[in-house]
Scaffold this active site. Structure first.
Site, PDB file in Angstrom:
ATOM      1  N   THR A  91       0.881  -1.182   0.000  1.00 54.14           N
ATOM      2  CA  THR A  91       0.000   0.000   0.000  1.00 54.14           C
ATOM      3  C   THR A  91       0.912   1.224   0.000  1.00 54.14           C
ATOM      4  O   THR A  91       1.075   1.889   1.022  1.00 54.14           O
ATOM      5  CB  THR A  91      -0.910   0.007   1.249  1.00 54.14           C
ATOM      6  N   ALA A 163       9.073  -7.229  12.638  1.00 55.21           N
ATOM      7  CA  ALA A 163      10.087  -6.275  12.195  1.00 55.21           C
ATOM      8  C   ALA A 163      11.106  -7.023  11.345  1.00 55.21           C
ATOM      9  O   ALA A 163      11.352  -8.215  11.549  1.00 55.21           O
ATOM     10  CB  ALA A 163      10.766  -5.626  13.395  1.00 55.21           C
ATOM     11  N   ALA A 224       3.788   4.561  15.036  1.00 57.74           N
ATOM     12  CA  ALA A 224       3.979   5.978  15.369  1.00 57.74           C
ATOM     13  C   ALA A 224       4.612   6.120  16.767  1.00 57.74           C
ATOM     14  O   ALA A 224       5.524   6.917  16.970  1.00 57.74           O
ATOM     15  CB  ALA A 224       2.651   6.718  15.299  1.00 57.74           C
ATOM     16  N   CYS A 275       8.335   1.314   6.933  1.00 54.93           N
ATOM     17  CA  CYS A 275       7.090   1.515   7.691  1.00 54.93           C
ATOM     18  C   CYS A 275       6.961   2.837   8.429  1.00 54.93           C
ATOM     19  O   CYS A 275       5.941   3.500   8.320  1.00 54.93           O
ATOM     20  CB  CYS A 275       6.917   0.386   8.693  1.00 54.93           C
ATOM     21  N   ARG A 444      25.721   5.008  15.049  1.00 56.83           N
ATOM     22  CA  ARG A 444      24.883   4.050  15.785  1.00 56.83           C
ATOM     23  C   ARG A 444      25.401   3.799  17.201  1.00 56.83           C
ATOM     24  O   ARG A 444      24.876   2.936  17.911  1.00 56.83           O
ATOM     25  CB  ARG A 444      24.829   2.723  15.025  1.00 56.83           C
TER      26      ARG A 444
END
Ligand code: UDX
Length: 473
Positions: A91, A163, A224, A275, A444
């Protein structure tokens, strides 16, 4: 478990495109067939060379392929045979028209629903697996209702929370499975059927059932909230660099409050992946659509913070290297959006590389899983940089066979993905082979910075105090 009723169902997963391994059944009573329009995809899944890298995936496919797991191009007859159909198509964010750049395009979901309505000969459960805007089930249901055969379909929402890099582990031991359905007797019965599929390997208390809209919206909300944690700690990393505080010490102190928890508080060059950005933009767009401007602004700030973090990193690199990287060789260690995957969608490395290219640096990239063509494809798609349209781009980026080759003669090395193997590198050797001063930019925070400074490197990390600038009282 003793409660699990053995059921014999056929399951079809339509569209192997996005989270392609989203469904797998450990029970041989269940036949799973993945169908896709793309012959290339299906052939790859049936071959020795799977289309994606994921730890443990090969073993899962080997165990089940040809027994109860199949990949096929014969969409119509597989739909006819199935009791449950998972719609797992992509999508993508719309690139033009209303909501361009933010709204999710559910065209592929609608096309699947139309196909199911057209070819089905019996009642079926249709499950939304794709990440969709809230109330998409209404559209899917409306299309299915229009079949002219009097067939009854039940639409369920069952968002995927796995994930990348840990997909198989997440699949085997999910934190929870979420199933949304109509609250009518037929809807509840359909939800119960899907519950009993998962109950083959997931404890019942971890399988949640809700109404359709809660389930659809939960996926965007979960992503979110996770992204917000990363942006929150990244905003603090900037404050740490300005004040001499250390973001890792803060993460530890804050994360030990078990109301906050320690996961997803690693400061970084910013989040990436297919995502987070997409889902938040979609959430922002949904808020706007419902006239909730303040809610839209609130979530949009998570994205703005992430853009700032990526930009801040590349700008810091240039500033530290005497405000110029023109013609300098820079080693980029890691290009994937996180470790244990070859996925480069929205990878923060790309934005850093783009900025350095605009400063005319010579970039040498090493990543254990990323293919050169994927790197360029994403660069072209997201940053509008294509070697065939920008002269010199192809020669400005070298893909190196290993980290040592990438660092040989370089002015700086930047760790942009947290691959475990980077911690094990022979930095004495690397230091000798680099131009001096030799800079390390750890995007990182995975390297041993004190050890690197002892060797002679000038080290810059995320949210870490610069020892030349700050000291104890
Ligand atoms: C995410 C969700 O975690 C998953 O539940 C959902 O189904 C899909 O989206 P994924 O995109 O595979 O999964 O990666 P994730 O592990 O969430 O990492 C996203 C990004 O955040 C990566 O770029 C990662 O490096 C970054 N990140 C994560 C941080 O910068 N710091 C952290 O502490 C954690």
């Amino acid at each position: 478990s003793a409660l699990a009723i053995p059921i014999v169902v056929g399951i079809v997963v339509v569209g192997s495109f996005e989270r392609r391994i989203a469904f797998y059944s450990k029970s041989f009573d269940i036949r799973v067939c993945v169908v896709d329009l793309s012959k290339k995809q299906i052939d790859a899944w049936n071959s020795r060379d799977l289309p994606i890298y994921e730890p443990g995936l090969r073993e899962v496919v080997d165990q089940s392929l040809g027994k109860n797991l199949f990949f096929s191009l014969d969409i119509d007859s597989e739909i006819k045979m199935a009791d449950i159909i998972f719609i797992s198509v992509n999508t993508p964010t719309k690139t033009q028209g209303i909501g361009a750049g933010r709204a999710a395009n559910i065209k592929n979901c609608e096309l699947c629903a139309r196909k199911i309505a057209e070819v089905s000969e019996s009642d079926k459960i249709v499950v939304e697996k794709s990440t969709v805007p809230v109330r998409t089930a209404q559209a899917v249901n409306r299309v299915l209702e229009c079949n002219e055969k009097g067939l009854k379909f039940q639409v369920l929402s069952n968002p995927e929370f796995l994930a990348e890099g840990t997909a198989i582990a997440d699949l085997m031991k999910p934190d929870r499975v979420l199933i949304g359905g109509n609250q009518s007797p037929e809807g509840l019965k359909a939800a119960e059927t899907l519950v009993s599929v998962y109950a083959n390997w997931v404890p019942r208390e971890q399988i949640l059932t809700t109404n359709l809209w809660s389930s659809e919206l939960s996926k965007l909300v979960a992503n979110a909230f996770l992204a917000q944690r990363v942006s929150s700690i990244n905003s603090i990393s900037a404050l740490c660099e300005a004040t001499g505080a250390n973001v890792s010490e803060i993460t530890r102190a804050v994360g030990m409050d078990d109301r906050i928890g320690k996961r997803f508080l690693n400061s970084s060059i910013g989040f990436g992946g297919s995502c987070f950005q997409k889902d938040i933009l979609n959430l922002v767009y949904l808020c706007e659509t419902y006239g909730l401007k303040e809610c839209a602004d609130y979530w949009n700030q998570v994205i703005l913070m992430n853009d700032y973090q990526k930009k801040r990193f590349s700008e810091k690199m240039v500033a530290c290297m005497f405000n110029t990287v023109t013609g300098k060789k820079i080693a980029i260690l890691g290009y994937a959006f996180k470790k244990d995957t070859g996925d480069v969608r929205e990878t923060p490395s790309m934005f850093v590389v783009r900025d350095l290219l605009l400063e005319q640096a010579q970039i040498h990239v090493y990543d254990p899983q990323v293919k050169r063509e994927d790197m360029w494809a994403e660069m072209d798609y997201t940053c509008d940089l294509n070697p065939s349209t920008y002269t010199g781009l192809e020669s400005a980026v070298t893909t190196s066979p290993d980290a040592y080759a990438a660092c040989d003669g370089a002015h700086a090395l930047a760790v942009l993905t947290e691959w475990d193997e980077f911690k094990e590198l022979d930095f004495e050797h690397i230091y000798k082979s680099m131009a001096k001063p030799a800079f390390v930019f750890d995007g990182r925070n995975i390297l041993d910075h004190d050890a690197l400074r002892k060797i002679g490197f000038e080290v810059h990390a995320i949210g870490k105090p610069d020892p030349n600038k700050f000291s104890d009282l």
